[in-house]
Motif scaffolding. Structure first.
Motif, PDB file in Angstrom:
ATOM      1  N   PRO A 155       0.798  -1.229   0.000  1.00  0.00           N
ATOM      2  CA  PRO A 155       0.000   0.000   0.000  1.00  0.00           C
ATOM      3  C   PRO A 155       0.829   1.278   0.000  1.00  0.00           C
ATOM      4  O   PRO A 155       0.433   2.266  -0.618  1.00  0.00           O
ATOM      5  N   MET A 156       1.996   1.287   0.700  1.00  0.00           N
ATOM      6  CA  MET A 156       2.804   2.501   0.731  1.00  0.00           C
ATOM      7  C   MET A 156       3.416   2.797  -0.632  1.00  0.00           C
ATOM      8  O   MET A 156       3.538   3.959  -1.034  1.00  0.00           O
ATOM      9  N   VAL A 157       3.788   1.757  -1.374  1.00  0.00           N
ATOM     10  CA  VAL A 157       4.355   1.954  -2.711  1.00  0.00           C
ATOM     11  C   VAL A 157       3.329   2.596  -3.631  1.00  0.00           C
ATOM     12  O   VAL A 157       3.609   3.593  -4.314  1.00  0.00           O
ATOM     13  N   PHE A 158       2.124   2.048  -3.645  1.00  0.00           N
ATOM     14  CA  PHE A 158       1.105   2.583  -4.551  1.00  0.00           C
ATOM     15  C   PHE A 158       0.585   3.931  -4.065  1.00  0.00           C
ATOM     16  O   PHE A 158       0.175   4.759  -4.891  1.00  0.00           O
ATOM     17  N   ARG A 159       0.631   4.179  -2.777  1.00  0.00           N
ATOM     18  CA  ARG A 159       0.281   5.512  -2.285  1.00  0.00           C
ATOM     19  C   ARG A 159       1.257   6.544  -2.849  1.00  0.00           C
ATOM     20  O   ARG A 159       0.867   7.616  -3.309  1.00  0.00           O
ATOM     21  N   ASN A 160       2.577   6.206  -2.856  1.00  0.00           N
ATOM     22  CA  ASN A 160       3.577   7.115  -3.410  1.00  0.00           C
ATOM     23  C   ASN A 160       3.436   7.259  -4.923  1.00  0.00           C
ATOM     24  O   ASN A 160       3.664   8.346  -5.470  1.00  0.00           O
ATOM     25  N   LEU A 161       3.064   6.171  -5.604  1.00  0.00           N
ATOM     26  CA  LEU A 161       2.835   6.274  -7.049  1.00  0.00           C
ATOM     27  C   LEU A 161       1.673   7.214  -7.348  1.00  0.00           C
ATOM     28  O   LEU A 161       1.743   8.032  -8.282  1.00  0.00           O
ATOM     29  N   ARG A 162       0.621   7.129  -6.567  1.00  0.00           N
ATOM     30  CA  ARG A 162      -0.509   8.053  -6.765  1.00  0.00           C
ATOM     31  C   ARG A 162      -0.087   9.491  -6.496  1.00  0.00           C
ATOM     32  O   ARG A 162      -0.507  10.417  -7.211  1.00  0.00           O
ATOM     33  N   GLU A 163       0.740   9.689  -5.492  1.00  0.00           N
ATOM     34  CA  GLU A 163       1.235  11.039  -5.200  1.00  0.00           C
ATOM     35  C   GLU A 163       2.086  11.567  -6.350  1.00  0.00           C
ATOM     36  O   GLU A 163       2.041  12.757  -6.675  1.00  0.00           O
ATOM     37  N   ARG A 202       9.689   6.660 -11.348  1.00  0.00           N
ATOM     38  CA  ARG A 202      10.169   7.838 -10.634  1.00  0.00           C
ATOM     39  C   ARG A 202      11.259   8.551 -11.420  1.00  0.00           C
ATOM     40  O   ARG A 202      11.347   9.792 -11.409  1.00  0.00           O
ATOM     41  N   ALA A 203      12.090   7.798 -12.146  1.00  0.00           N
ATOM     42  CA  ALA A 203      13.216   8.392 -12.882  1.00  0.00           C
ATOM     43  C   ALA A 203      12.777   9.062 -14.177  1.00  0.00           C
ATOM     44  O   ALA A 203      13.392  10.049 -14.603  1.00  0.00           O
ATOM     45  N   TYR A 204      11.716   8.560 -14.811  1.00  0.00           N
ATOM     46  CA  TYR A 204      11.312   9.070 -16.125  1.00  0.00           C
ATOM     47  C   TYR A 204       9.868   9.566 -16.047  1.00  0.00           C
ATOM     48  O   TYR A 204       8.920   8.778 -16.079  1.00  0.00           O
ATOM     49  N   ASP A 205       9.752  10.883 -15.943  1.00  0.00           N
ATOM     50  CA  ASP A 205       8.436  11.497 -15.760  1.00  0.00           C
ATOM     51  C   ASP A 205       7.474  11.157 -16.893  1.00  0.00           C
ATOM     52  O   ASP A 205       6.277  10.998 -16.678  1.00  0.00           O
ATOM     53  N   ASN A 206       7.994  11.082 -18.101  1.00  0.00           N
ATOM     54  CA  ASN A 206       7.132  10.913 -19.267  1.00  0.00           C
ATOM     55  C   ASN A 206       7.082   9.475 -19.769  1.00  0.00           C
ATOM     56  O   ASN A 206       6.818   9.238 -20.950  1.00  0.00           O
ATOM     57  N   THR A 207       7.345   8.521 -18.883  1.00  0.00           N
ATOM     58  CA  THR A 207       7.286   7.132 -19.315  1.00  0.00           C
ATOM     59  C   THR A 207       5.926   6.808 -19.924  1.00  0.00           C
ATOM     60  O   THR A 207       4.888   7.300 -19.470  1.00  0.00           O
ATOM     61  N   LEU A 208       5.938   5.969 -20.943  1.00  0.00           N
ATOM     62  CA  LEU A 208       4.712   5.571 -21.620  1.00  0.00           C
ATOM     63  C   LEU A 208       4.139   4.273 -21.063  1.00  0.00           C
ATOM     64  O   LEU A 208       3.071   3.822 -21.488  1.00  0.00           O
ATOM     65  N   ILE A 209       4.846   3.667 -20.126  1.00  0.00           N
ATOM     66  CA  ILE A 209       4.404   2.398 -19.557  1.00  0.00           C
ATOM     67  C   ILE A 209       3.149   2.603 -18.707  1.00  0.00           C
ATOM     68  O   ILE A 209       2.976   3.642 -18.068  1.00  0.00           O
ATOM     69  N   THR A 210       2.297   1.594 -18.697  1.00  0.00           N
ATOM     70  CA  THR A 210       1.062   1.612 -17.911  1.00  0.00           C
ATOM     71  C   THR A 210       1.301   2.127 -16.493  1.00  0.00           C
ATOM     72  O   THR A 210       2.262   1.736 -15.834  1.00  0.00           O
ATOM     73  N   LYS A 211       0.405   3.008 -16.034  1.00  0.00           N
ATOM     74  CA  LYS A 211       0.492   3.544 -14.676  1.00  0.00           C
ATOM     75  C   LYS A 211      -0.345   2.668 -13.737  1.00  0.00           C
ATOM     76  O   LYS A 211      -1.555   2.544 -13.904  1.00  0.00           O
ATOM     77  N   PHE A 212       0.306   2.046 -12.755  1.00  0.00           N
ATOM     78  CA  PHE A 212      -0.378   1.208 -11.768  1.00  0.00           C
ATOM     79  C   PHE A 212      -0.602   2.014 -10.486  1.00  0.00           C
ATOM     80  O   PHE A 212       0.314   2.673  -9.997  1.00  0.00           O
ATOM     81  N   PHE A 213      -1.811   1.919  -9.905  1.00  0.00           N
ATOM     82  CA  PHE A 213      -2.142   2.696  -8.713  1.00  0.00           C
ATOM     83  C   PHE A 213      -2.626   1.846  -7.541  1.00  0.00           C
ATOM     84  O   PHE A 213      -2.911   2.389  -6.475  1.00  0.00           O
ATOM     85  N   GLY A 214      -2.736   0.557  -7.728  1.00  0.00           N
ATOM     86  CA  GLY A 214      -3.152  -0.297  -6.622  1.00  0.00           C
ATOM     87  C   GLY A 214      -3.323  -1.729  -7.069  1.00  0.00           C
ATOM     88  O   GLY A 214      -3.719  -1.989  -8.209  1.00  0.00           O
ATOM     89  N   VAL A 215      -2.975  -2.684  -6.178  1.00  0.00           N
ATOM     90  CA  VAL A 215      -3.159  -4.113  -6.454  1.00  0.00           C
ATOM     91  C   VAL A 215      -3.872  -4.721  -5.252  1.00  0.00           C
ATOM     92  O   VAL A 215      -3.449  -4.527  -4.100  1.00  0.00           O
ATOM     93  N   HIS A 216      -4.935  -5.472  -5.508  1.00  0.00           N
ATOM     94  CA  HIS A 216      -5.788  -5.973  -4.436  1.00  0.00           C
ATOM     95  C   HIS A 216      -6.235  -7.405  -4.736  1.00  0.00           C
ATOM     96  O   HIS A 216      -6.210  -7.851  -5.887  1.00  0.00           O
ATOM     97  N   ARG A 217      -6.683  -8.094  -3.673  1.00  0.00           N
ATOM     98  CA  ARG A 217      -7.248  -9.433  -3.833  1.00  0.00           C
ATOM     99  C   ARG A 217      -8.477  -9.576  -2.945  1.00  0.00           C
ATOM    100  O   ARG A 217      -8.474  -9.156  -1.783  1.00  0.00           O
ATOM    101  N   ILE A 218      -9.521 -10.153  -3.513  1.00  0.00           N
ATOM    102  CA  ILE A 218     -10.752 -10.448  -2.781  1.00  0.00           C
ATOM    103  C   ILE A 218     -10.901 -11.965  -2.706  1.00  0.00           C
ATOM    104  O   ILE A 218     -10.791 -12.656  -3.719  1.00  0.00           O
ATOM    105  N   THR A 219     -11.129 -12.472  -1.502  1.00  0.00           N
ATOM    106  CA  THR A 219     -11.384 -13.897  -1.313  1.00  0.00           C
ATOM    107  C   THR A 219     -12.792 -14.061  -0.777  1.00  0.00           C
ATOM    108  O   THR A 219     -13.132 -13.539   0.301  1.00  0.00           O
ATOM    109  N   LEU A 220     -13.622 -14.764  -1.535  1.00  0.00           N
ATOM    110  CA  LEU A 220     -15.001 -14.985  -1.128  1.00  0.00           C
ATOM    111  C   LEU A 220     -15.084 -16.185  -0.193  1.00  0.00           C
ATOM    112  O   LEU A 220     -14.128 -16.961  -0.053  1.00  0.00           O
ATOM    113  N   LYS A 221     -16.232 -16.348   0.443  1.00  0.00           N
ATOM    114  CA  LYS A 221     -16.374 -17.373   1.474  1.00  0.00           C
ATOM    115  C   LYS A 221     -16.109 -18.768   0.925  1.00  0.00           C
ATOM    116  O   LYS A 221     -15.565 -19.635   1.615  1.00  0.00           O
ATOM    117  N   ALA A 222     -16.449 -19.004  -0.337  1.00  0.00           N
ATOM    118  CA  ALA A 222     -16.253 -20.324  -0.928  1.00  0.00           C
ATOM    119  C   ALA A 222     -14.797 -20.580  -1.290  1.00  0.00           C
ATOM    120  O   ALA A 222     -14.450 -21.665  -1.744  1.00  0.00           O
TER     121      ALA A 222
END
Length: 768
Positions: A414-422, A487-507
């Motif tokens: 979460p701290m990594v993606f928080r900094n990416l969003r910032e 962080r090094a290349y402001d104008n990078t064309l690579i996909t911008k990631f802002f969060g990674v999550h997982r949901i586990t259902l009861k089953a």
């Protein structure tokens, strides 16, 4: 009201209060209570009911200006039902809340226009009917005082448009039926036809799902308008549905973007004529042009518009079956017109998954945001850098109760993606409102073969994609290097990631998500999308599978794009850096996602309309003179960048590109009729698209008529989560036995990178 004729003499004989106001009537102790008459020192007069010093009940207010109100009041506010007469002669009769029109009401404006429907905070909002004094009528949805959402416009000349609306203009899929009997089914963009559509000549057989089935009469409107206040929303919804059922095209429509507040609930010219003028001049082919090679009458045409300009028209192929079989007609129409997304509603297969995702993101962002921002550390990437939480339906000590199913939530790094969003200036509150607000997400059809499901936030800023377990592992493995690269290349064309999550259902079912920036979040319409890898095997699209929402492939591309020389150099410098990073991570199968916004051909526009559009953009006269002399950009105008005046790209940071034609200054792009845009690498980049060969799958224009287009480009490198592993090595070996080894997608990272860059260099050739 009974006391309306009370003379000023009666008031003056009353008690004069210490502040100079005058009151005559009943008291409760020392305060007005019951019925009384009150005159303020500025001349405002009220006579009616009071409750312990507050105007409450029935009453009449008369202002010195001549305006008046007769109706309900509560707690000193106009609140309830009443009639307001304005100084200008306008009259509103309906519901109020705290001095503002709110609820059901009817407004007759000073110019004799009439609005009848729902109000919110003083503006038309919800379902309503607006009648212009000239006779034009709109019935449908409103937002903040402007036509917004689904609605039907009917002009006095007999034309009718059933469409989505945005900020007072037709914007989205629609069906226009002309008084002549002709019909056009297509897409509108800010009041102008834009994109592909079908034009039906008078007398042609419409597909089953477009045939007129019923009509809506003025009695229907009057019946709905006379309904009780509590049923007005349902009645107007029913009325709108009846209007829409005149042509069965429900699959055309999707919820539009949120719009800014408006103050006048009419079209730009205050008459409702703006779109009627466009529709009334719908070109109709002559009798000679209605003959095909066999001498039969052709009644249906495929058309393509760019900003209201017709650039392509050809007869609809008889072999397609659209003119003969009603069942085939419906299937073909639904396939072509069905949009690329649908709003997730209760009962949708993804509804509870969406609720869980929104709950989890709201919890995670709310938990991490109060933590002081700091530099990312090595342990922020490790297996312990996780937030885990259980969300029972009834709630817990740490989670709120909810109406979804029980689930387990895991948030990665979460701290990594928080900094990416910032880094990309994404405010935490805006991020949560975009994804977790009151509006539902929209589900997109998958553009690839991975089987992933894509969701889009309602404001279209973020794309949420489901991940396979192997993709999640690759992303977490490369995340430290990815973070350093971004962080090094402001104008990078690579996909911008802002969060990674997982949901586990009861089953025990696990669903993994990644939140990314939407590179096509722009006010401009994206007319063509291409997914370019540089390989050729299987890189084309079957003609029958193509519609305006299709993402095309390498062999479908029939254009090269000429951009300013400094821009091309900066573009390929960044592409090389991004490919070096991906190669170091053994990544293949990535592609360049290219979005193209076509501008109307310059030679089909008049100089007066072009200059008028520029003036509406607020361009100074000196710049207009420069624009007239600058032929190289034709439909564009590049001006020196002015901070705070432009529309920037979504999730874009870093330096702007500099234009050689503007003295190597940072520039803004002015699009006539649209606005001013900040030009950055891969975002809002003007270019010249040149036709190099006949498109294999679509016909964009009449051959020999147009060879070049002014376009605006959007670029980004996507799908960066496929390693060159054992399975890819086997795939390469097997396919190499049948195909040219260099033509297949699965090649080693070094070869893939070189081939990818070489192909893009052909797509963006150097200018001689």
């Amino acid at each position: 009201m009974a006391g309306a004729e009370t003379s000023m003499g009666d008031i003056q004989r009353g008690n004069t209060l210490p502040n100079g106001d005058v009151y005559v009537g009943n008291f409760a102790g020392l305060v007005p209570h019951g019925f009384g008459k009150y005159m303020w020192t500025d001349g405002t007069l009220y006579f009616g009911e009071w409750d312990t010093s507050k105007m409450t009940g029935k009453g009449v207010i008369q202002w010195p200006s001549g305006a008046s109100y007769d109706g309900d009041l509560s707690g000193g506010f106009i609140d309830g039902t009443g009639t307001f007469k304005g100084v200008d002669g306008s009259v509103y009769k309906g519901s109020w809340r705290m001095n503002k029109k709110h609820g059901r009401g009817t407004m007759v404006y000073a110019n004799s226009d009439t609005y009848e429907g729902l109000w919110n905070e003083g503006l038309p909002d919800g379902f309503g009917k607006y009648t212009w004094n000239g006779g034009n009528i709109y019935i449908g949805s409103w937002k903040s005082g402007k036509m917004n959402g689904r609605g039907v416009m009917r002009w006095t000349n007999g034309d009718t448009l059933d469409c989505n609306w945005l900020n007072g203009l037709a914007h989205g899929k629609g069906f226009c039926k002309y008084a002549s009997g002709a019909c056009y089914v297509g897409t509108w963009d800010r009041g102008l036809k834009d994109g592909q559509g079908l034009f039906y000549q008078p007398g042609s057989k419409l597909p089953y799902n477009l045939e007129v089935s019923e009509s809506v009469t003025d009695q229907d409107v009057a019946s709905a308008s006379g309904s009780s206040n509590e049923n007005i929303n349902n009645d107007l919804s029913f009325l709108l549905q009846r209007l829409c059922n005149m042509w069965r095209i429900r699959s055309l429509f999707h919820r539009p973007r949120r719009i800014s507040n408006g103050t006048t609930p009419v079209l730009d010219d205050n008459s409702g004529n703006l779109l009627s003028q466009d529709s009334s001049t719908e070109p109709v082919s002559t009798d000679e042009s209605l003959q095909d090679n066999g001498g039969d009458k052709v009644l249906v045409y495929e058309r393509e518009y760019v900003q209201g300009v017709l650039i392509s028209e050809k007869p609809k192929d008889h072999d397609s079956g659209m003119l003969h079989s009603s069942k085939t007609q419906e299937n073909i129409w639904q396939k072509q017109a069905g949009g690329p997304m649908e709003t997730i509603f209760k009962g949708h297969r993804s509804y509870y998954l969406m609720l869980n995702l929104q709950l989890g993101i709201r919890y995670t962002v709310g938990k991490i945001t109060p933590v002081p921002l700091r530099e990312v550390r090595s342990n922020d990437f490790g297996p312990r850098a996780r937030i885990r939480m259980y969300f029972p339906c009834e709630g817990s000590q740490y989670t709120p109760p909810h109406c979804s199913v029980n689930f387990f939530w895991k948030d990665y790094c979460p701290m990594v993606f928080r900094n990416l969003r910032e880094m990309f200036h994404i405010d935490a509150a805006d991020y949560m409102m975009s994804i977790c607000g009151d509006d539902s997400l929209k589900e997109l059809s998958s553009p690839g073969k991975s089987g992933s499901i894509f969701y889009l936030s309602q404001d279209e800023r973020f794309v949420i994609k489901t991940l396979r377990k192997s993709e999640l592992k690759i992303l977490l493995k490369m995340l430290p290097k990815y973070y350093n690269h971004v962080r090094a290349y402001d104008n990078t064309l690579i996909t911008k990631f802002f969060g990674v999550h997982r949901i586990t259902l009861k089953a025990g079912r696990k669903v993994r998500f990644v939140v990314m920036g939407n590179m096509f979040c722009t006010e401009l319409r994206i007319h063509r999308k291409y997914d370019l890898k540089g390989s050729t095997q299987g890189r084309s699209t079957k003609k029958e599978n193509i519609n305006e929402n299709t993402t095309l492939k390498d062999l479908d591309l029939s254009y090269v794009f000429h951009v300013d020389k400094p821009w091309r150099e900066a573009l390929f410098r960044q592409i090389s850096l991004d490919c070096m990073f991906l190669e170091s991570q053994s990544i293949i199968d990535y592609s360049m996602l290219l979005g193209i916004h076509f501008r109307a051909p310059y030679h089909l526009k008049t100089a007066s309309s072009e200059q008028g559009s520029l003036e509406r953009c607020g361009i100074p006269d000196d710049d207009l003179l420069d624009y007239e002399d600058k032929n190289s950009w034709k439909g564009f105008l590049l001006v020196a960048h002015e901070p705070g005046t432009t529309v920037g790209g979504s999730h874009i940071r870093g330096s702007m590109v500099r234009a050689s034609e503007a003295g190597y200054e940072e520039v803004d792009l002015v699009l006539p009729g649209n606005g001013r845009y900040r030009v950055q690498l891969g975002v809002n980049m003007p270019a010249r698209a040149q036709k190099v060969r006949e498109d294999m799958n679509t016909e964009l224009e009449n051959p020999g008529t147009i060879e070049e287009y002014d376009v605006v480009l959007y670029l980004g490198i996507i799908d960066i989560l496929q390693e060159y592993n054992v399975s890819k090595r086997v795939e390469h070996a097997v396919k190499s036995l049948k195909f040219d080894p260099f033509s297949i997608s699965a090649v080693d990272p070094s070869t893939y990178s070189k081939r990818f860059i070489n192909f893009l260099e052909k797509v963006f050739p150097e200018q001689g």
